[in-house]
Write an enzyme that holds these catalytic residues in place. Structure first.
Site, short mmCIF file in Angstrom:
data_model
loop_
_atom_site.label_atom_id
_atom_site.label_comp_id
_atom_site.label_asym_id
_atom_site.label_seq_id
_atom_site.Cartn_x
_atom_site.Cartn_y
_atom_site.Cartn_z
CD1 TRP A 286 -1.58 2.46 1.66
CD2 TRP A 286 -3.18 1.21 0.73
NE1 TRP A 286 -2.68 3.25 1.47
CE2 TRP A 286 -3.67 2.52 0.91
CE3 TRP A 286 -4.02 0.24 0.16
CZ2 TRP A 286 -4.96 2.89 0.53
CZ3 TRP A 286 -5.29 0.62 -0.20
CH2 TRP A 286 -5.76 1.92 -0.01
CG ASP A 287 2.44 2.48 -3.71
OD1 ASP A 287 1.23 2.77 -3.80
OD2 ASP A 287 3.12 2.07 -4.67
CB CYS A 288 -0.18 6.62 -0.49
SG CYS A 288 -0.45 6.19 1.21
#
Ligand SMILES: *[C@@H]1O[C@H](CO)[C@@H](O)[C@H](O)[C@H]1NC(C)=O
Length: 242
Positions: free
Chosen positions: A30-32
């Site tokens: 989940w790296d945005c």
């Protein structure tokens, strides 16, 4: 008229038996950052995957905004694209996908039913929609709030300089989820509740029509292709709690 109709039906019948399937490995992230399938023109889908501004409000920009992980960009992953439990044995979510011999045009916004085949979740199923393109083989991702390259996690949630937990793998226990931004806590908790802290389990996968509860959040619905892509089921599915 009769003949063309018959031929059309036959072709659809044949095509609906197809769709990608196989086995693969999972990882989690989940790296945005704005995911790849959120850019225009990646597939035949009605519109690209929804992205959000820094404050998690939907952009509704039809994919035009530069990624918040690029200099000057302001499009991020929306927190509602976090995985959730539908019941004890099924979860819904999104994924970065890479299927050998296929390409983004085929997988962007397609859905896959994963059956986990190793680790504590063996036998459980997860239906994911491809919103991003991942590494080498097979599949797919799960949540790891806001780690990764680029500035996404820093800009969007004011994360510590190195994010939370390990750079690859994230936090180690549910108690650490308490330190996450409010909007990311549910996805973090999911990882330790429904997903039982599984560490990159193997999967068997097959392409399916997306649940409407998934496309309602991503805003991305494919046109009919190798399978009938009409979303199935209710457009909202509540989170199951044990
Ligand atoms: C869990 O949800 C899925 C998807 O709605 C459904 O097909 C399945 O029957 C459910 N399983 C149980 C045990 O309720």
């Amino acid at each position: 008229m009769q003949l063309p109709l018959t031929i059309l039906t036959a072709l659809i019948g044949l095509a609906s038996a197809q769709g990608a399937q196989g086995t693969g490995k999972t990882t989690r992230y989940w790296d945005c950052c704005k995911p790849s399938c959120a850019w225009p023109g990646k597939s035949t889908a009605s519109s690209p995957v929804q992205t959000c501004d820094k404050n998690d409000n939907p952009l509704n920009d039809r994919g035009s905004t530069r990624s918040g992980c690029d200099s000057g960009g302001s499009a991020f992953m929306c927190s509602n694209q976090s995985p959730w439990a539908v019941n004890e044995t099924v979860a819904y979510g999104w994924a970065a996908v890479n299927i050998a011999g296929s390409n983004e045009a085929a997988w962007c916004c397609s859905c896959y039913e994963l059956t986990f085949t190793s680790g504590p979740v063996a036998g459980k199923k997860m239906v994911v929609q491809a919103t991003n393109t991942g590494g080498i083989w097979g599949i797919i991702t799960l949540i790891l709030p806001c780690r990764g390259e680029g500035w996404g996690y820093l800009m969007q949630y004011g994360a510590p300089p190195n994010g939370w937990g390990e750079r690859y793998g994230g936090v180690a226990s549910k108690s650490a989820c308490a330190s996450f931004p409010e909007k990311l806590k549910a996805g973090c908790n999911w990882r330790f509740d429904w997903f039982q802290g599984a560490d990159n389990p193997d999967v068997r996968f097959r392409q399916v029509a997306c649940p409407a509860a998934i496309t309602a959040k991503s805003g991305c619905v494919r046109q009919r292709d190798v399978i009938d892509q009409t979303p199935t089921g209710p457009s909202t599915v509540p989170t199951w709690t044990p």
